[in-house]
Motif scaffolding. Sequence first.
Motif, short mmCIF file in Angstrom:
data_model
loop_
_atom_site.label_atom_id
_atom_site.label_comp_id
_atom_site.label_asym_id
_atom_site.label_seq_id
_atom_site.Cartn_x
_atom_site.Cartn_y
_atom_site.Cartn_z
N HIS A 56 0.84 -1.19 0.00
CA HIS A 56 0.00 0.00 0.00
C HIS A 56 0.87 1.24 0.00
N PRO A 82 -1.29 5.19 4.47
CA PRO A 82 -1.64 4.44 5.67
C PRO A 82 -2.74 3.41 5.37
N LEU A 83 -2.63 2.27 6.02
CA LEU A 83 -3.62 1.20 5.87
C LEU A 83 -3.99 0.73 7.27
N SER A 84 -5.23 0.89 7.62
CA SER A 84 -5.66 0.49 8.96
C SER A 84 -5.72 -1.03 9.07
N PRO A 85 -5.57 -1.56 10.27
CA PRO A 85 -5.71 -3.01 10.44
C PRO A 85 -7.08 -3.52 10.00
N GLU A 86 -8.12 -2.70 10.18
CA GLU A 86 -9.46 -3.10 9.76
C GLU A 86 -9.54 -3.23 8.23
N ALA A 87 -8.91 -2.29 7.53
CA ALA A 87 -8.91 -2.35 6.06
C ALA A 87 -8.13 -3.56 5.57
N SER A 103 -7.71 -6.35 7.18
CA SER A 103 -8.54 -7.52 7.48
C SER A 103 -9.68 -7.66 6.48
N ARG A 129 4.30 -1.27 3.37
CA ARG A 129 4.23 0.05 2.72
C ARG A 129 5.16 0.07 1.50
#
Length: 131
Positions: free
Chosen positions: A68, A71-76, A78, A98
Amino acid sequence: MSPAAARTEAKRLLALSQRDGTVEPGRVGAVLAALAARHPAHRLRPLLRAYLGAVRREIARSEARIEHAGPLSPEAASAIAAHFTKALGRSVRPVPSRHDALLAGFRVRVGDDVTDLSASGRLERLARSLS
């Protein structure tokens, strides 16, 4: 041991190394210990190479490597892994990393399959279509 025999034996050993379709480090260690105890060293090299390749391929099949740009959230992450789990019919866990050269978006690799939803990928495809 011929290369074909080593691949066949490696597949059998891979099956012994898995529980519920997932490679388990403890089982891999047990397989390696049994091999060392039962086979002479000169027979192990081609077999171990084939086994290592089989284990690496199986691990790659169970990971969604998500490159990515921002930033990539843990929720995204998952959610992306859940999409591929559903699409492929097997459990896939997210492994985000990243990669700023993508500009925006993401690229996902599961085993040999690559899904490129990045801005740089789209620009590259556009450039190829125009030339």
